[in-house]
Design a protein around this motif. Structure first.
Motif, PDB file in Angstrom:
ATOM      1  N   ARG A   6       0.743  -1.346   0.043  1.00 64.15           N
ATOM      2  CA  ARG A   6      -0.048   0.088   0.188  1.00 64.15           C
ATOM      3  C   ARG A   6       0.904   1.295   0.080  1.00 64.15           C
ATOM      4  O   ARG A   6       0.447   2.334  -0.811  1.00 64.15           O
ATOM      5  CB  ARG A   6      -0.792  -0.031   1.398  1.00 64.15           C
ATOM      6  CG  ARG A   6      -2.059  -1.085   1.080  1.00 64.15           C
ATOM      7  CD  ARG A   6      -3.189  -0.612   2.152  1.00 64.15           C
ATOM      8  NE  ARG A   6      -3.136  -2.004   2.850  1.00 64.15           N
ATOM      9  CZ  ARG A   6      -3.119  -2.241   4.054  1.00 64.15           C
ATOM     10  NH1 ARG A   6      -2.896  -1.028   4.855  1.00 64.15           N
ATOM     11  NH2 ARG A   6      -3.040  -3.218   4.649  1.00 64.15           N
ATOM     12  N   LYS A  25       3.764   1.448  -0.963  1.00 64.58           N
ATOM     13  CA  LYS A  25       4.513   1.525  -2.579  1.00 64.58           C
ATOM     14  C   LYS A  25       3.509   2.311  -3.549  1.00 64.58           C
ATOM     15  O   LYS A  25       3.763   2.945  -4.368  1.00 64.58           O
ATOM     16  CB  LYS A  25       4.996   0.197  -2.818  1.00 64.58           C
ATOM     17  CG  LYS A  25       5.723   0.137  -4.098  1.00 64.58           C
ATOM     18  CD  LYS A  25       6.497  -1.281  -4.465  1.00 64.58           C
ATOM     19  CE  LYS A  25       5.734  -2.003  -4.792  1.00 64.58           C
ATOM     20  NZ  LYS A  25       6.153  -3.332  -4.904  1.00 64.58           N
ATOM     21  N   GLU A  26       2.341   1.716  -3.581  1.00 64.77           N
ATOM     22  CA  GLU A  26       1.164   2.322  -4.298  1.00 64.77           C
ATOM     23  C   GLU A  26       1.133   3.800  -4.155  1.00 64.77           C
ATOM     24  O   GLU A  26       1.070   4.509  -5.090  1.00 64.77           O
ATOM     25  CB  GLU A  26      -0.153   1.547  -4.288  1.00 64.77           C
ATOM     26  CG  GLU A  26      -0.030  -0.005  -4.998  1.00 64.77           C
ATOM     27  CD  GLU A  26       0.477  -0.018  -6.407  1.00 64.77           C
ATOM     28  OE1 GLU A  26      -0.237   0.782  -7.030  1.00 64.77           O
ATOM     29  OE2 GLU A  26       1.117  -0.886  -6.782  1.00 64.77           O
ATOM     30  N   LYS A  27       1.125   4.193  -2.882  1.00 70.29           N
ATOM     31  CA  LYS A  27       0.722   5.586  -2.581  1.00 70.29           C
ATOM     32  C   LYS A  27       1.956   6.386  -3.233  1.00 70.29           C
ATOM     33  O   LYS A  27       1.651   7.396  -3.697  1.00 70.29           O
ATOM     34  CB  LYS A  27       0.552   5.762  -1.111  1.00 70.29           C
ATOM     35  CG  LYS A  27      -0.587   5.414  -0.688  1.00 70.29           C
ATOM     36  CD  LYS A  27      -0.695   5.738   1.038  1.00 70.29           C
ATOM     37  CE  LYS A  27      -2.133   5.200   1.570  1.00 70.29           C
ATOM     38  NZ  LYS A  27      -2.053   5.451   3.024  1.00 70.29           N
ATOM     39  N   ARG A  74       3.911   5.778  -5.765  1.00 68.87           N
ATOM     40  CA  ARG A  74       3.607   5.908  -7.308  1.00 68.87           C
ATOM     41  C   ARG A  74       2.672   6.755  -7.651  1.00 68.87           C
ATOM     42  O   ARG A  74       2.878   7.392  -8.637  1.00 68.87           O
ATOM     43  CB  ARG A  74       3.308   4.522  -7.773  1.00 68.87           C
ATOM     44  CG  ARG A  74       4.592   3.539  -7.776  1.00 68.87           C
ATOM     45  CD  ARG A  74       4.129   2.241  -8.494  1.00 68.87           C
ATOM     46  NE  ARG A  74       5.366   1.106  -8.407  1.00 68.87           N
ATOM     47  CZ  ARG A  74       5.108  -0.062  -8.563  1.00 68.87           C
ATOM     48  NH1 ARG A  74       3.966  -0.743  -8.524  1.00 68.87           N
ATOM     49  NH2 ARG A  74       6.325  -0.781  -8.368  1.00 68.87           N
ATOM     50  N   LYS A  75       1.351   6.792  -6.936  1.00 62.45           N
ATOM     51  CA  LYS A  75       0.427   7.722  -7.246  1.00 62.45           C
ATOM     52  C   LYS A  75       0.768   9.312  -7.314  1.00 62.45           C
ATOM     53  O   LYS A  75       0.702  10.075  -7.861  1.00 62.45           O
ATOM     54  CB  LYS A  75      -0.621   7.514  -6.343  1.00 62.45           C
ATOM     55  CG  LYS A  75      -1.555   6.226  -6.774  1.00 62.45           C
ATOM     56  CD  LYS A  75      -2.920   6.114  -6.059  1.00 62.45           C
ATOM     57  CE  LYS A  75      -3.390   4.933  -6.220  1.00 62.45           C
ATOM     58  NZ  LYS A  75      -4.821   4.683  -5.367  1.00 62.45           N
ATOM     59  N   ASN A  76       1.819   9.476  -5.951  1.00 61.49           N
ATOM     60  CA  ASN A  76       2.363  10.881  -5.735  1.00 61.49           C
ATOM     61  C   ASN A  76       3.245  11.345  -6.948  1.00 61.49           C
ATOM     62  O   ASN A  76       3.559  12.387  -6.933  1.00 61.49           O
ATOM     63  CB  ASN A  76       2.793  10.711  -4.263  1.00 61.49           C
ATOM     64  CG  ASN A  76       1.742  10.603  -3.005  1.00 61.49           C
ATOM     65  OD1 ASN A  76       0.612  10.901  -3.353  1.00 61.49           O
ATOM     66  ND2 ASN A  76       2.144  10.265  -2.181  1.00 61.49           N
ATOM     67  N   LEU A  83       3.189  10.637  -9.874  1.00 62.34           N
ATOM     68  CA  LEU A  83       2.450  10.992 -11.305  1.00 62.34           C
ATOM     69  C   LEU A  83       1.831  12.167 -10.955  1.00 62.34           C
ATOM     70  O   LEU A  83       1.959  13.310 -11.116  1.00 62.34           O
ATOM     71  CB  LEU A  83       1.665   9.832 -11.610  1.00 62.34           C
ATOM     72  CG  LEU A  83       2.172   8.484 -11.775  1.00 62.34           C
ATOM     73  CD1 LEU A  83       1.097   7.543 -12.293  1.00 62.34           C
ATOM     74  CD2 LEU A  83       3.185   8.660 -13.236  1.00 62.34           C
TER      75      LEU A  83
END
Length: 121
Positions: A111, A113-115, A117-119, A121
């Motif tokens: 979770r 790591k996904e956050k 990646r979203k930040n 972009l």
């Protein structure tokens, strides 16, 4: 304690056997001599019957002792297996707890790591 009880039982049983073998009934009668051997035959058959019954009782006692010994052995084995089962069960519970904690950490890291990646972009 058990040995003393067993010894006492055996002594009582064997004293009964010896008493029945040494006891000979005395027949006093005015009958003819031909009647006495028939009475002695009946008495000897009773003694044989009593000794056979007493031997059977002793054999049953011996069988009970053997079965009790086997029962003690089985109880000991059961206690050992039960102790192993309890320890394995506790170890399994601890490993399951560690497994769940590791899975939670991995999910939390995924979770995070996904956050990230979203930040980006």
């Amino acid at each position: 304690m058990k040995k003393t009880i067993l010894t006492t039982i055996v002594l009582f049983a064997t004293s009964g056997v010896f008493a029945s073998e040494t006891f000979t009934p005395v027949l006093i009668s005015d009958a003819t001599p031909a009647a006495q051997p028939a009475a002695q035959t009946a008495a000897s058959e009773d003694v044989l019957g009593n000794s056979n019954i007493q031997n059977a009782i002793l054999q049953i006692d011996n069988a009970q002792v053997e079965i009790r010994n086997q029962l003690l052995d089985l109880k000991t084995k059961f206690a050992d297996v039960d102790a192993q089962y309890v320890s394995v069960k506790a170890e399994r519970k601890a490993l399951k707890k560690q497994l769940n904690q590791s899975e939670k950490r991995l999910k939390a890291l995924d979770r995070a790591k996904e956050k990230m990646r979203k930040n980006m972009l």
